[in-house]
Design a protein around this motif. Structure first.
Motif, short mmCIF file in Angstrom:
data_model
loop_
_atom_site.label_atom_id
_atom_site.label_comp_id
_atom_site.label_asym_id
_atom_site.label_seq_id
_atom_site.Cartn_x
_atom_site.Cartn_y
_atom_site.Cartn_z
N CYS A 223 -2.27 2.58 -9.75
CA CYS A 223 -3.25 2.81 -8.69
C CYS A 223 -3.08 4.14 -8.02
O CYS A 223 -2.05 4.34 -7.58
CB CYS A 223 -2.96 1.72 -7.57
SG CYS A 223 -4.23 1.72 -6.12
N CYS B 58 -3.99 5.87 -5.17
CA CYS B 58 -4.29 5.22 -3.74
C CYS B 58 -5.38 5.94 -3.06
O CYS B 58 -6.16 5.56 -2.45
CB CYS B 58 -3.22 4.86 -3.05
SG CYS B 58 -1.80 3.74 -3.79
N CYS C 137 -2.06 -3.92 -3.82
CA CYS C 137 -1.26 -2.59 -4.06
C CYS C 137 -0.07 -2.53 -3.12
O CYS C 137 -0.44 -2.35 -1.88
CB CYS C 137 -2.09 -1.43 -4.37
SG CYS C 137 -1.33 0.16 -4.42
N TYR D 138 -5.97 -6.30 -6.71
CA TYR D 138 -6.23 -6.48 -7.99
C TYR D 138 -6.07 -7.92 -8.67
O TYR D 138 -5.29 -8.45 -7.89
CB TYR D 138 -5.49 -5.61 -8.93
CG TYR D 138 -5.21 -4.07 -8.72
CD1 TYR D 138 -6.23 -3.01 -9.40
CD2 TYR D 138 -4.93 -3.66 -7.53
CE1 TYR D 138 -6.45 -2.29 -9.26
CE2 TYR D 138 -5.19 -2.37 -7.14
CZ TYR D 138 -6.06 -1.49 -8.26
OH TYR D 138 -6.11 -0.04 -7.63
#
Length: 126
Positions: free
Chosen positions: A88, A90, A110, A117
């Motif tokens: 990820c 961010c 995350c 996810y």
């Protein structure tokens, strides 16, 4: 003497060929030029091209759909197993990637930004 014999034989052969011309074989290229990729494709390549023409994405080649990343609308991650490692980014300008394992079941967050996810099963086309 031999040259005259060969010359007469060649002349005889040429006249018989002109009297009954052979029918030309028609090929795909003769009518419309160079064949397209769809006309030349066979096997797995043909199946993939057919799937793409129907709108399917057999190898996840298309750009993924946009998801909000919330608990109700998580980012969908296809996998052929029951877990997958996910990276990820961010923030848009961030140069570091946060990696974490995503397991099948409920949507997971995350650890850095909180985006959700979810792992979805994916079958290979062949």
């Amino acid at each position: 003497m031999a040259a005259r014999l060969l010359l007469k034989a060649a002349a005889r052969a040429a006249t018989t060929c002109r009297a009954s011309p052979a029918v030309a074989l028609s090929r795909g290229m003769a009518a419309g030029g160079i064949p397209t990729d769809e006309e030349q494709a066979t096997g797995l390549e043909k199946k993939i091209m057919k799937a793409v023409n129907e709108g399917a994405d057999p190898y996840s080649m298309f750009k993924p759909k946009e998801y909000a990343g919330s608990k109700q609308d998580p980012h969908l991650v296809p996998s052929i197993t029951n877990k997958r490692i996910v990276g990820c980014v961010c923030e848009e300008d961030n140069t570091a990637v946060v990696w974490f394992w995503l397991h099948q079941g409920e949507a997971q967050r995350c650890p850095s930004c909180g985006a959700h996810y979810k792992l979805v099963p994916h079958e290979l086309p062949h």
